[in-house]
Each structure stands twice: as structure tokens, then as C-alpha cells.
Motif scaffolding. Structure first.
Motif, PDB file in Angstrom:
ATOM      1  N   THR A 191       0.843  -1.197   0.000  1.00  0.00           N
ATOM      2  CA  THR A 191       0.000   0.000   0.000  1.00  0.00           C
ATOM      3  C   THR A 191       0.876   1.242   0.000  1.00  0.00           C
ATOM      4  O   THR A 191       2.018   1.216   0.462  1.00  0.00           O
ATOM      5  N   ASP A 193       0.429   5.636  -1.686  1.00  0.00           N
ATOM      6  CA  ASP A 193       0.329   6.466  -2.881  1.00  0.00           C
ATOM      7  C   ASP A 193       1.688   6.748  -3.506  1.00  0.00           C
ATOM      8  O   ASP A 193       1.789   7.059  -4.701  1.00  0.00           O
ATOM      9  N   GLN A 206       8.009  10.232  -4.879  1.00  0.00           N
ATOM     10  CA  GLN A 206       7.698   8.838  -5.213  1.00  0.00           C
ATOM     11  C   GLN A 206       8.923   7.944  -5.054  1.00  0.00           C
ATOM     12  O   GLN A 206      10.057   8.393  -5.190  1.00  0.00           O
ATOM     13  N   HIS A 231      -0.830  -4.046  -5.603  1.00  0.00           N
ATOM     14  CA  HIS A 231      -0.582  -2.782  -4.913  1.00  0.00           C
ATOM     15  C   HIS A 231      -1.872  -1.981  -4.838  1.00  0.00           C
ATOM     16  O   HIS A 231      -2.673  -1.981  -5.783  1.00  0.00           O
ATOM     17  N   SER A 232      -2.071  -1.318  -3.706  1.00  0.00           N
ATOM     18  CA  SER A 232      -3.235  -0.454  -3.526  1.00  0.00           C
ATOM     19  C   SER A 232      -2.772   0.931  -3.102  1.00  0.00           C
ATOM     20  O   SER A 232      -1.845   1.065  -2.276  1.00  0.00           O
ATOM     21  N   ARG A 233      -3.401   1.926  -3.638  1.00  0.00           N
ATOM     22  CA  ARG A 233      -3.181   3.276  -3.122  1.00  0.00           C
ATOM     23  C   ARG A 233      -3.791   3.396  -1.727  1.00  0.00           C
ATOM     24  O   ARG A 233      -4.487   2.493  -1.258  1.00  0.00           O
ATOM     25  N   ASP A 234      -3.521   4.497  -1.073  1.00  0.00           N
ATOM     26  CA  ASP A 234      -4.060   4.728   0.273  1.00  0.00           C
ATOM     27  C   ASP A 234      -5.525   5.130   0.185  1.00  0.00           C
ATOM     28  O   ASP A 234      -5.948   6.198   0.663  1.00  0.00           O
ATOM     29  N   ASP A 235      -6.301   4.270  -0.413  1.00  0.00           N
ATOM     30  CA  ASP A 235      -7.732   4.506  -0.599  1.00  0.00           C
ATOM     31  C   ASP A 235      -8.471   3.310  -0.018  1.00  0.00           C
ATOM     32  O   ASP A 235      -8.253   2.176  -0.469  1.00  0.00           O
TER      33      ASP A 235
END
Length: 401
Positions: A191, A193, A206, A231-235
Motif C-alpha cells: 500500500t 500512494d 515517489q 498494490h493499492s493506493r491509500d484509498d
């Protein structure tokens, strides 16, 4: 050696590792698959395997030479007529006439009537005869059926980790498939962004996503099938969707990042609401840790700093995963320090080290971001939580990476 009492507010390393073990131990019960021999390497046998045939299957020669009766070459030198040549795999084998010899190749059947083989280097061959310079006793260089293994005997025991040497024996008795335990399936979910895939130009703030690749490699190196790396964004919604895919495909899920005390801790925010436990372990690096069960699947949540992620896997997950897979324990050694060490009181520290002929040397500083320096290490140096200082020469426990 200087010491200080361990921190009471944080969970100890041993306590957290025990909780991880309890969470993962049910994964020991797995299905049994029949897999082709070509796919069996590195798998764990679920049942005893017994030989369906004798090995050797038939009486054959252990040397290139001449099959004879031992009594015919009891006195040497002696010249005997050559009655024929026997090749490996030759059908319709004729009997050896008394007082003669048959040329045989290694692995070829021994003709009926012969009881030994004289190696070719102990002979002088003519066109129709062969002269023996040395005799042999009955049984010399004759491989009798079943002298390696008898049909019905145990060939490989249940629980054996199949290696090339096992494949050789199992294939030699004609087995085409083996009963093996299905490997533990793991998914990795990183996780953040700020994380970008390799090969992508980096923008301001980044970094490259090394944790997904690194955790996947660590799992594979310990005989775990990696079924997904995402992978996941901070969402929260994006993370929930990725987590649902991971738990549907895997027996255990590893997450990296989003477990600390910041404002965008998506893993903790989502999983704490589903019964997950998040808190601090008295360890450096890797203090923030989380344990959850989602849809019946255990989820281990590690902090996102690259070294913290890898040390967390080595300390908390690798030992139990190896036990469940039937692999030997992580090797440990007691070695003298080449360098003096300072350690924060109250936290068990795992420094990165390198084994040398005269002890263990520090490979990097304690920072949890020093992933390139960790590549130079081959052990973790285990510094107890109550120790704050060790002199060069002090004996420490090291864990092989």
C-alpha cells in the motif's frame, strides 16, 4: 555489557511470534494432490511411497566386460570362445554355453548360465576368442534383482521434501505421479500512494515498490506458492477490493505499509474495523504490526519501510512457514561480534550482519530504510531487548538470511 529493562507497554517479539504461529498453524492441514513426477520437485510427500518393482528389475552387468562362469576363469591366463554379444535392452537372451564367454555392456542382462563379469580391461579380445588375464569370483559385477530395493519396500516416507535424488529413485521404479501436499498459497498486498512500479519514471515524493517483489521472493524461497502480488493506493475502497481478491485466492495474505500512527494508515483503518489487532512490538526495526482474519484467511500486516518489511518476515513469519512446509528450522549460530554494538533499551534489535572467519561484522546501520545495505548481509544479529551495549568479542546469536 550494559542492560536496561525491556519496555513493558509493547508486546515482546516472542509473544508476537507466538500469536503469528497460532494464526497460521491451521494451514498445516492441506489437500493432497497427485502431481506428475516432473512437477514434484520441492513438494512434500503426503503418503509413504513403496516400490512397485524390484530394483534392479533384472539381473544385469555392472561393467563393460565378459559374462562367464567363474569356474571357467579360475586359472588364468585362459582363452575362451566368444559366444556372442549382449547389449542393454536386448530381448530373447540366449544361455551361455559352458566353457565360453559372452561380451556384455554395463546394464545389459546377464545371460543364463553366467555367474560373474570380467571387466574388459582384464582381457585381450580376438575376433572369435577372448583371453582372460584375471579371474573373478561368482557374483562379481553382477547386479541381482532387488539388491537396491524390493517390490513393496518403503522407498520414500511421507513428509519427505522431494529433491532430485528422490526423483531419480521414484522415476527408476516407474512412478509417473506422486501424492503431495498442496503448498500454502500466499498473496502480497502493498500500500501507499508514493509507490511506483519498476521501470516507471519517478515524480516528486515517489519511490519504487520493492516490498511486493521482495516479499514474493521471500515466500517463494521458503516453498510458498505466491498466487498474487498487488498494490493499492491509500484509498480504503481500493484496498478493500484488492484484499477481497487476495483472500479469495490465498491461504494467507501479507500486507506492507499502512499500519503505523500516521494520518493515512489504510491497512489499519480498514482491518481494525473488521476485528484486526494493531499495536507495537518491542523490536527494531518493525515495531508496528497487525494481525487479522478476513473471510477466514489470516492476514499479517507489516510496516512499510523496506528493511522493516523484510525483517518482520524473517522474524515473525519465516520460522512457522518453514515448519508448516516441513523445511528445516532457520539456521542459528553463536558468533563473536567483530564490532562494538549499541542498542536502544527496551527493544529487541535485529541488526544486519555478515559472517566472517573471525565472527560477525555489521553490514549496515540500524536504519529501516537501508535496503541496499541489507543486500550485503547474510545474517540478522539478535540483540536482546534488555541489552544497550555490547563490546567487540561478545557472543551473539545470528539468524541466517
Amino acid at each position: 555489557m550494559n542492560t536496561r529493562p525491556a519496555t513493558a507497554s509493547a508486546r515482546s517479539v516472542d509473544d508476537h511470534r507466538h500469536r503469528v504461529e497460532q494464526l497460521l498453524r491451521p494451514l498445516a492441514v492441506r489437500d493432497v494432490d497427485a502431481v506428475p513426477m516432473t512437477d514434484a520437485l520441492g513438494r512434500r510427500l503426503a503418503e509413504d511411497v513403496r516400490a512397485p518393482v524390484d530394483l534392479p528389475v533384472f539381473r544385469n552387468s555392472g561393467m563393460d566386460g565378459y559374462a562367464v562362469r567363474a569356474e571357467s576363469v579360475a586359472v588364468t591366463p585362459v582363452t575362451l570362445p566368444l559366444a556372442g554379444v549382449v547389449a542393454a535392452g536386448q530381448p530373447g537372451l540366449a544361455a551361455l554355453p559352458p566353457g565360453s564367454a559372452m561380451k556384455v555392456m554395463t546394464g545389459a542382462p546377464i545371460p543364463p548360465g553366467a555367474d560373474c563379469v570380467v571387466p574388459v580391461e582384464d582381457t585381450r579380445a580376438g575376433e572369435t576368442t577372448v583371453t582372460f588375464e584375471r579371474g573373478r569370483a561368482a557374483g562379481d559385477f553382477v547386479r541381482e534383482p532387488g539388491t537396491d530395493v524390493r517390490a513393496g519396500e518403503l522407498l520414500t516416507a511421507a513428509g519427505t521434501l522431494v529433491r532430485p535424488r528422490h526423483i531419480a529413485a521414484l522415476a527408476a521404479v516407474g512412478l509417473a505421479a506422486l501424492p503431495v501436499f498442496r503448498r500454502i498459497r500466499a498473496a502480497v498486498l502493498t500500500t501507499g500512494d508514493e509507490l511506483m512500479p519498476a521501470g516507471t519514471p519517478l515524480g516528486p515524493g515517489q519511490i519504487y515498490n520493492s516490498n511486493g517483489i521482495a516479499l514474493g521472493a521471500a515466500l517463494a524461497a521458503n516453498e510458498i506458492d505466491v498466487v498474487a502480488v498487488e498494490h493499492s493506493r491509500d484509498d480504503p475502497d481500493e484496498f478493500r477490493s484488492a484484499l477481497a481478491r487476495a483472500t479469495a485466492a490465498a491461504d494467507v495474505v501479507f500486507t506492507s505499509g499502512g499500519v503505523s500512527q500516521g494520518d493515512f494508515e489504510v491497512v489499519k483503518d480498514v482491518l481494525a474495523g473488521r476485528g484486526g489487532e494493531f499495536g507495537s512490538v518491542a523490536v527494531q526495526p518493525g515495531g508496528p504490526q497487525g494481525l487479522s482474519v478476513v473471510d477466514g484467511v489470516p492476514v499479517l500486516s507489516f510496516p512499510g519501510n523496506p528493511v522493516s518489511t523484510m525483517v518482520s518476515f524473517e522474524v515473525f513469519a519465516r520460522p512457522i512457514l518453514r515448519e508448516l512446509g516441513g523445511l528445516p528450522p532457520v539456521p542459528e549460530h553463536a558468533l563473536p561480534l567483530r564490532d562494538p554494538v549499541r542498542s536502544p533499551g527496551g527493544r529487541r534489535q535485529f541488526l544486519r550482519g555478515r559472517m566472517e572467519p573471525d565472527g560477525v561484522a555489521l553490514a549496515s546501520g540500524p536504519g529501516s530504510h537501508l535496503i541496499a545495505a541489507m543486500a550485503r548481509a547474510d545474517v540478522l544479529i539478535d540483540i536482546p531487548a534488555e541489552v544497550t551495549e555490547l563490546a567487540a568479542g561478545a557472543i551473539v546469536t545470528v539468524w541466517e538470511l
